[in-house]
Write an enzyme that holds these catalytic residues in place. Sequence first.
Site, mmCIF file in Angstrom:
data_model
loop_
_atom_site.group_PDB
_atom_site.id
_atom_site.type_symbol
_atom_site.label_atom_id
_atom_site.label_comp_id
_atom_site.label_asym_id
_atom_site.label_seq_id
_atom_site.Cartn_x
_atom_site.Cartn_y
_atom_site.Cartn_z
ATOM 1 N N ARG A 92 -18.585 54.042 -2.283
ATOM 2 C CA ARG A 92 -18.273 54.814 -3.488
ATOM 3 C C ARG A 92 -19.446 55.706 -3.824
ATOM 4 N NH1 ARG A 92 -17.743 50.175 -7.389
ATOM 5 N NH2 ARG A 92 -19.511 49.595 -6.094
ATOM 6 N N CYS A 140 -8.914 48.497 1.011
ATOM 7 C CA CYS A 140 -10.254 48.401 0.453
ATOM 8 C C CYS A 140 -10.249 47.806 -0.945
ATOM 9 C CB CYS A 140 -10.943 49.755 0.459
ATOM 10 S SG CYS A 140 -10.086 50.974 -0.525
ATOM 11 N N ARG A 178 0.837 -1.205 0.000
ATOM 12 C CA ARG A 178 0.000 0.000 0.000
ATOM 13 C C ARG A 178 0.863 1.242 0.000
ATOM 14 N NH1 ARG A 178 -3.647 -0.694 5.254
ATOM 15 N NH2 ARG A 178 -5.048 0.614 4.031
ATOM 16 N N ASP A 191 -5.589 49.681 -7.651
ATOM 17 C CA ASP A 191 -4.814 50.659 -8.417
ATOM 18 C C ASP A 191 -3.347 50.639 -8.029
ATOM 19 O OD1 ASP A 191 -6.075 51.949 -10.509
ATOM 20 O OD2 ASP A 191 -7.379 53.051 -9.130
ATOM 21 N N ARG A 248 -15.813 57.648 -0.018
ATOM 22 C CA ARG A 248 -14.830 58.133 -0.977
ATOM 23 C C ARG A 248 -15.471 59.185 -1.863
ATOM 24 N NH1 ARG A 248 -12.368 54.037 -5.279
ATOM 25 N NH2 ARG A 248 -14.441 54.290 -6.177
ATOM 26 N N TYR A 291 -7.623 47.282 9.803
ATOM 27 C CA TYR A 291 -8.766 46.533 9.285
ATOM 28 C C TYR A 291 -8.566 46.176 7.824
ATOM 29 C CZ TYR A 291 -10.251 50.768 6.881
ATOM 30 O OH TYR A 291 -10.299 51.859 6.044
ATOM 31 N N GLY A 344 -5.782 51.336 -1.584
ATOM 32 C CA GLY A 344 -6.550 50.905 -2.751
ATOM 33 C C GLY A 344 -5.627 49.999 -3.539
ATOM 34 N N THR A 345 -5.622 48.743 -3.183
ATOM 35 C CA THR A 345 -4.588 47.856 -3.740
ATOM 36 C C THR A 345 -4.849 47.477 -5.194
ATOM 37 O OG1 THR A 345 -5.727 46.073 -2.590
ATOM 38 C CG2 THR A 345 -3.689 46.883 -1.617
HETATM 39 P P1 ADP Z 1 -6.065 3.904 -0.427
HETATM 40 O O1 ADP Z 1 -4.855 4.728 -0.167
HETATM 41 O O2 ADP Z 1 -6.580 4.057 -1.781
HETATM 42 O O3 ADP Z 1 -7.079 4.030 0.646
HETATM 43 P P2 ADP Z 1 -5.338 1.383 0.744
HETATM 44 O O4 ADP Z 1 -3.891 1.120 0.916
HETATM 45 O O5 ADP Z 1 -6.063 1.793 1.958
HETATM 46 O O6 ADP Z 1 -5.540 2.383 -0.433
HETATM 47 O O7 ADP Z 1 -5.952 0.062 0.160
HETATM 48 C C1 ADP Z 1 -7.196 0.001 -0.421
HETATM 49 C C2 ADP Z 1 -8.013 -1.059 0.214
HETATM 50 O O8 ADP Z 1 -7.368 -2.306 0.180
HETATM 51 C C3 ADP Z 1 -8.290 -0.818 1.669
HETATM 52 O O9 ADP Z 1 -9.431 -0.078 1.811
HETATM 53 C C4 ADP Z 1 -8.469 -2.190 2.236
HETATM 54 O O10 ADP Z 1 -9.823 -2.531 2.207
HETATM 55 C C5 ADP Z 1 -7.704 -3.082 1.303
HETATM 56 N N1 ADP Z 1 -6.500 -3.555 1.970
HETATM 57 C C6 ADP Z 1 -5.292 -2.992 2.017
HETATM 58 N N2 ADP Z 1 -4.455 -3.726 2.776
HETATM 59 C C7 ADP Z 1 -5.137 -4.786 3.204
HETATM 60 C C8 ADP Z 1 -4.827 -5.909 4.038
HETATM 61 N N3 ADP Z 1 -3.612 -6.070 4.567
HETATM 62 N N4 ADP Z 1 -5.780 -6.777 4.285
HETATM 63 C C9 ADP Z 1 -7.008 -6.640 3.745
HETATM 64 N N5 ADP Z 1 -7.372 -5.617 2.961
HETATM 65 C C10 ADP Z 1 -6.449 -4.686 2.690
HETATM 66 MG MG MG Z 2 -7.429 3.297 2.235
#
Ligand code: ADP
Ligand code: MG
Length: 957
Positions: A593, A866, A99, A804, A652, A886, A801-802
Site C-alpha cells: 500500500r 489480498c 466407561r 471491501d 497498489r 496465490y 480485495g475481499t
Molecule cells: P476417560 O475417558 O476420562 O479417560 P476412562 O474410561 O479411561 O475415562 O476411565 C478413567 C480411568 O478409570 C482410567 O484411566 C482407568 O485408570 C480407570 N479404569 C477404567 N476402567 C478400568 C478397569 N476396567 N480396570 C481398572 N481401571 C479402570
Molecule cells: Mg481414559
Amino acid sequence: MPKYVYFFGGGKADGNESMKNLLGGKGANLAEMAGHPGLRLPVPPGFTITTEVCTYYYANKRKYPPELKAQLEKTLGMVEKIMGKKFGDLSDPLLLSVRSGARRSMPGMMDTVLNIGLNDTTIVGLIQKTQNPRFAYDAYRRLVMMYADVVMEKAEGIEPKGGKGIRKVLDERLGEVKREKGYTYDTDLTADDLKSLVAEFKEIVKDRLGKPFPEDPMMQLWGGVGAVFQSWNGKRAIEYRRIERIPDEWGTAVNVQSMVFGNMGDDSATGVAFTRNPGTGENQFYGEYLVNAQGEDVVAGIRTPAPINEYSKNDQSKHLPALEHLMPENYKKLYAMQRSLEKHYHDMQDIEFTIEKGTLYMLQCRVGKRNGVAAVRMASEMYKERLIDAPTAVRRVQPSQLVELLLPMIDPVAELAKTSIAKGLPAGPGGATGKAVFSSEDAVAWAQRGEKVILVREETSPEDVDGMHKAQAILTSKGGMTSHAALVARGWGKCCIVGCGDMEIAHDNKSFKTKSGVVVREGDWISLNGTKGVVYEGSLTLVDVDIEHNAAYMDFMKLVDKIRVLKVRTNADTPADTRKAVTFGAEGIGLFRTEHMFYGEGSEKPLFLLRKMIMSKTKEEREVALNELYPFVKNDIKATMEALDGYPVTVRLLDPPLHEFVPHSPDKMAALAQELQVDVEELKKRAENLKENNPMLGHRGVRLGVTYGEVTAMQIRAILEAAGELIKEGKKANPEIMIPVTCTVEELINQKKIVDKVYPEACAAVGLKKIPFLYGTMIEIPRAALTANRMAEVAEFFSYGTNDLTQMGFGFSRDDIGGFLPDYLNNKILPADPFQTIDQEGIGELIKIGIQRGRATRPQLKVGICGEHGGDPESVKFCHRAGMSYVSCSPFRVPIARLAAAHAALEEIAAAEKPAKRKPAKKIEAKKPAVKKPAPKKPVAKKTAPKKKSPKKGKKR
Ligand code: ADP
Ligand code: MG
Ligand code: MG
C-alpha cells in the site's frame, strides 16, 4: 437382528479400530488392542454398547432397544467365563467399570464409574478372595462416591444444594477423617476407616439425594450405562462439543469392562503415558504413575505422580522412584507395548495402564493430543523414520497449530532482569501475560469486557473449560503433566503451568501467596513462561520466536511446499516486514500500500509533501509538490522491491480518500499555509471542500487517479523507475501495478493511457529498453467481478480485495459490524463473521464468477487475494478450489496459509480418489515416504498463467 453389544478380550474382539463411529474411540481401540493379531495386548475383557443405542435412546424417549438386555447378558457371560468369576457372586464377585467413549475423545467430559458390582454382601467375598480388606473397602468407598456423583446426581440433572456437588461433600468428609486421624495421604486410611466411611457415605447420599445407593449389582450396571448416555447431553459435554465442533448427533458408546486393580498394595500401580513427549514432540517414552492407586488418581492430582522413567522426571517428581527402577520387568513390558502400539497406529499414542499385583494391563490407547510445537516435530520426525508418508505428515498438523510456533514468547532479555515468583510444570509452551482471575466465571466475564486474563486455580475440572478457553493462559497449583488442565491446554495449544506448588491460593479465592511471600491479588498482572514453567509478577513483553532455527519446522514446511499448488504472498509495506515474511516463506507481495509511507516513523517529510500536493489549488502547484514527493515514493518502493529479490510485488496506487491526510493541528496548518503561500483561513476552506459524507464510497482509489492524472503518473513513474534502477544495478524486480476500487473497464483504460505515456519515459530515464511489469486491478466492487470479462481485456491480473468486496457485497460496514454481528451469530443468521472467513455462498460466488469470466477473456489471467481472508485457513482452501494463483496475507500468517494450501491440495486429491477406492481400515501404508505429486489440476486452474519463472523455484500457477 441388529448387533448392539461388541465383545473384546482373551485375544479376540468383535470390533476393531476402524469402527470408531459405532464403538466410539475408546471401544474401537480396546477391540483393536485386544483382538488384532499384531497386538493382542493384555486388555481386561469387556464389551462395548454401540453409539446406535445412544441414538435410539434419545429418539425413543430414553428407552433402550428391546434386544439390548439379552445381548448384554449373553456377552457378560462371555466375560465371566474368561475371568472365571461371576458378576454379583457372593464368594468371588466380578467387578466392572462403566466407561463412556465418543468417536473423538473428550477428555474428562464424560464420567467413568469403577468397581460396579460391590455391595454389602459381595464385599465379603471380595475380602475373602483377596485377603485384603483395606483394598476392598477402598474400592467400595470409591464406588459409592463415583456412583452417587455420576449416576445419581449428574445424570439425573440434580442441581446440588449451594453449588456443592455430592462428590465434593464426600471428598470433604474423607479429608476430615484424614485430618482427625493425622494422615497425609489417602493411602494412610485403614480398612476400618474406610469401612466406616462407606457407611457414612451411604447415609450422606441418601440424605442429600433422597434415594439410597443401590445394592443390586444389575441395577448398578444399568444405572451406570444409563448415566453414560445421559451424560452425552450434560452441560459440560455440550459445552465441549461447541468448542471442538463435535456434532451432537454422534452420540456416545458405553464400555463395560472387568476391573483390574492398581490399588491392591505396593506391587500395584496405575499410570498414564505417551509414546512421545506431547509437550515437545521428542521421541521419548513419557509418563506418570502412582503406586497403590486407582483410576483417575493420577489425573486428579491427589498425590504427586511419579515419573515412569528418568526422562519423565521433573522438578516436582525428581525425588520419586521411577517405574523403570521400581518395577523393571513391567516397565520393560510396557515399553515394548507402547512401541508396538505406535508402530501399529503410525502415530503418537496416549495410553492408560494398570499393574495389579505385578501383572500389567492396558486400559486405553488413543491418538495423543499434542500442542503445535510437538505436532510439527512428530510429523517431521515420523516422516524421517518412515513411519508415515509426506501427505500424512502434512495432514497431522492443523494450520492453526502453527500459530504456537510463531506466536510470542516472553522477551528473554526482560525475563533475565526479572526474578520469578513461582515455578511449576511446563504444560503448555509459549508466553502469556494477563490479569489474575480465580474462577472460570470471572475469566469469562472479564474476557468479555476485553480484559486479558490468566486463570489461576488449584486444579481445573471439566466445569472450567469455558473460562480456560477464554483465558490467555492457565496456572494451577496442583496436578501433574497429565492433569485435566494440562490435557486441555495441550489440546488447545494454550500456555499453561500446572502443579505450581510454590503458590497457595487464599480461601476466599481472591489472591495467591507464593513461598517467597509475594501476594498476587485478583486483577494483578502476571506473566507466564509456559515453556519453562515459570511465573512472573507484572506484565512482561512478549517477543517473536526464531522460527528459522527450528529444524523440525523447516523440514516440515519443505513437505508442505512440495504438496501445495497455491502460492503464498504477503501483505507488507516495509522492507523489514517483507524480510520477515520471506523468512516465513512468502513468495512475493500481494499488497503493497503506497500510502503506508505517509504513516508512522520517518513519514514526516513525505506526509508534508503529500499534504502540500493535496492542498494545492492548481495542476501546476500540484505538479511541483508531486515532483518533490516523487523521490520518497520511488525509494520506498525500491527498498521493498529489493528485499524481495525478484519475487513479484503488487503495488497498489493511492487508495484512501484525500481528506484522511488533511492536517488538523494549528501549527501543521500554519506550516503548510506558509509553504503554499496562502493564509490559514484559505487553507481551512480547501480542507473543508475535501470533506465527504461517505468517504469510503467517495473520492478514493481510481477515482482520484481519474481526477488527478498527474498523481497516477507520478506513482507509475516511481514504480517503473524503481524497478528499472534495480535491474540496472544487476538486481531483479517484478512490479505489478494495481489500480484500486475499480468498477468498470473504462477506468482501467483511462489509467492505462497514463501508464503508456510514462513507460517510455521511464525506460529512457533509467536507460533500459524495457522494464518488466504487469498492469492489473483490485476486484473489490461487485460490479467489477460481474464484468470481469471486460476488466480482463485490460487487466493482466486480478487481486480480490475481499474486505471491501465483503463490505459492498453484504452492504455491511466493516467498521460498524460489531453492533449487530453478535446477534447475527447468536441467531444463526450468519455462520461466521464474513470479514474473517469468506462467505462462500455469496461473496465466494462473486469471486468464482469473476475468475471464470476473467479467464474467458484472458486465459493467462493471474488471480490472487489480498484481503484479510488470505490468511484464514478455510478461506485459503476456498481460494485453492476457486483456482486462484496465490493468496496474500500478513507476514505471521504466511506459514498458516502455506499449510492450509497444502491441506487444500490433499483434500482435492482425496476427493478425486474417493469414488474409486473405499478402504477405511488402514489410513496409511508405512514405509512409503514418497511425496505424492498432487493430481493434475482441474480445468480452471490449468488455464492459469504458465508461470514466469519465479526466482527460487518454478511451479504450477
Ligand atoms: P476417560 O475417558 O476420562 O479417560 P476412562 O474410561 O479411561 O475415562 O476411565 C478413567 C480411568 O478409570 C482410567 O484411566 C482407568 O485408570 C480407570 N479404569 C477404567 N476402567 C478400568 C478397569 N476396567 N480396570 C481398572 N481401571 C479402570
Ligand atoms: Mg481414559
Ligand atoms: Mg473421565
